[in-house]
Design a protein around this motif. Structure first.
Motif, PDB file in Angstrom:
ATOM      1  N   LEU A  95       0.838  -1.194   0.000  1.00  0.00           N
ATOM      2  CA  LEU A  95       0.000   0.000   0.000  1.00  0.00           C
ATOM      3  C   LEU A  95       0.875   1.247   0.000  1.00  0.00           C
ATOM      4  CD1 LEU A  95      -2.620  -1.015   2.733  1.00  0.00           C
ATOM      5  CD2 LEU A  95      -2.972  -1.042   0.263  1.00  0.00           C
ATOM      6  N   THR A 109      -3.835   3.081  -0.465  1.00  0.00           N
ATOM      7  CA  THR A 109      -4.293   2.196  -1.535  1.00  0.00           C
ATOM      8  C   THR A 109      -3.091   1.550  -2.220  1.00  0.00           C
ATOM      9  OG1 THR A 109      -4.299   4.026  -3.120  1.00  0.00           O
ATOM     10  CG2 THR A 109      -6.359   3.559  -1.978  1.00  0.00           C
ATOM     11  N   ASP A 123      -3.425   3.869  -7.484  1.00  0.00           N
ATOM     12  CA  ASP A 123      -4.326   5.017  -7.561  1.00  0.00           C
ATOM     13  C   ASP A 123      -3.788   6.017  -8.582  1.00  0.00           C
ATOM     14  OD1 ASP A 123      -6.500   6.588  -7.038  1.00  0.00           O
ATOM     15  OD2 ASP A 123      -6.134   6.771  -4.888  1.00  0.00           O
TER      16      ASP A 123
END
Length: 451
Positions: free
Chosen positions: A171, A192, A195
């Motif tokens: 992440l 995330t 992205d």
């Protein structure tokens, strides 16, 4: 005789009674046993935000009542109620998510507790530890390193939509963009795995504005990327359309020297986006783009001020420079005024054997094989050439072969492909005489030029 029967009956009752007592005793022993418990993993190595699957089996003769899985340090608990089913064997499957708030290098444990219908329990634990991460985030699509921004001379304003995409093997924690000379900074928490960043950036004066991007994951691994915005006065550009196709060509050569293949067809991938495979015959090859097979009319190149700004202005723009000799994929987006040139790795099974030409309208007999073609460059086995005489100035047809009819390559004007039947590529030579034909099996493209 009666005594014998009485004795036999008594013996049978005693035997049955013993069997009953034996069975009752065996069942009682099984019911006293604690449930069996198996955890598939001996331990778990994981990280913040990860999804972790826990699998195993519980069993008990009397029947199972419930299974409880928990990680007390993280306040995670899952109870599987089996009281209505009372299975003697149960395969459990549970997935939990590691909290984002856990400390780095954590060391805790997962507990599994199984209980049967009689209240007897068995509990086992396995360690849950942190798995170190040494992989830094990467860009999926990085921004251009030199970005052109038009400044309106009347409003003295220039706005640019700055976007890029990124990902991490786990992440991404934060994305930070800085433009020091603009006194502009934007840091965002993401959390995330993949992205896209997007921001509108406003400029009020011409000049060069360096920018920097820092991607950071939860383990502290970072990736840095630097570039610059070049803010220039607005440039005049012709109108554009979402053309059905585009063509790329070598701007250092003249279309007058060719009768076929000068304009390399570019397929439309999306609205305003086109791509093609090309070969740059030397370092600093100059290329440009047109929507029709003509250098008159719409003509796309780069701004004289910023070599990364693609625009439509015939007579004003400069060609795009391909820095090194070789094969490339070229993609242009005429709406966003950008282009991308990336090296193309030729497929391992690409044909490099004998090539000949067959067809009609040539000086050699129709539908016979020409002499074998030869390499244009001894270091490149994919590009082969031959000089042939054309006897029909109105129309000649050709296909390439392997010197037999086993392999044939045919063309339709926009592409070449391997086929055993179908129409051949036709072109108008305009005159008879010798022409130089080049065929490239790496990108499947042919050219016919005056010799």
């Amino acid at each position: 005789m009666k005594n014998i029967l009485k004795n036999f009956s008594a013996l049978r009752l005693i035997t049955v009674g013993c069997l009953f007592i034996f069975c009752a005793c065996s069942e009682s022993d099984d019911e006293k046993k604690a449930p069996g418990l198996y955890i598939e993993a001996n331990g778990i190595q994981t990280w913040e935000g990860a999804s972790v699957a826990v699998n195993g089996t519980a069993s008990n003769y009397a029947g199972l009542s419930k299974i409880t899985l928990s990680i007390d340090d993280w306040s995670i608990k899952k109870e599987i109620d089996l009281s209505s089913q009372k299975p003697v064997v149960f395969n459990y499957n549970w997935t939990f998510t590691v909290p984002m708030t856990v400390s780095s290098n954590f060391n805790t444990s997962l507990s599994v507790l199984v209980e049967d219908v009689n209240g007897r329990t068995t509990e086992k634990s396995i360690p849950v530890t942190y798995l170190p991460d040494t992989d830094a985030p990467v860009f999926v699509k990085a921004p251009q390193q030199n970005i052109a921004v038009d400044l309106d001379p009347e409003t003295e304003q220039g706005t640019y939509s700055f976007t890029f995409s990124y990902r991490d093997n786990r992440l991404v924690k934060t994305v930070k963009v800085q433009i020091p000379d603009l006194i502009w900074e934007d840091e965002r928490a993401t959390g995330t795995a993949e992205d896209t960043y997007s921001a509108l950036i406003n400029f009020t004066a011409t000049g060069v504005y360096p920018y920097g991007i820092i991607l950071t994951d939860y383990s502290g691994n970072t990736t840095e990327y630097n570039g610059q915005f070049t803010v220039i006065p607005s440039e005049t550009e012709g109108e554009i359309q979402d053309y059905a196709q585009m063509y790329v060509f070598n701007a250092e050569e003249s279309p007058a020297g060719y009768v076929a293949g000068y304009y390399r067809y570019m397929s439309r991938n999306d609205a305003y986006v086109y791509s093609a495979l090309i070969y740059a015959p030397k370092a600093n090859t100059q290329i440009a783009f047109v929507p029709t097979e003509s250098i008159e009319g719409d003509y796309f190149g780069v701004s004289p001020y910023v070599e990364t700004k693609l625009m439509n202005n015939n007579g004003y723009v400069l060609p795009v420079t391909v820095q090194e000799k070789g094969y490339y994929t070229v993609e242009i987006d005429i709406l966003s005024k950008t282009y991308e040139i990336t090296p193309y790795v030729v497929l391992a099974n690409t044909y490099t054997g004998t090539l000949t030409i067959t067809g009609t309208g040539w000086a050699h007999a129709d539908w016979t094989f020409s002499n074998p073609m030869s390499a244009v460059d001894s270091a490149n086995p994919y590009r082969q050439a031959i000089v042939l005489g054309v006897s029909n100035a109105v129309q000649a047809e050709m296909a390439f072969t392997d010197g037999s009819w086993n392999i044939q390559w045919k063309g339709n004007g926009s592409s070449w492909y391997e086929a055993s039947s179908g129409a051949n590529f036709a072109f108008k030579a305009g005159s008879t005489g010798n022409f130089r034909v080049i065929f490239d099996t790496a990108i499947l493209w042919a050219t016919v030029s005056f010799e």
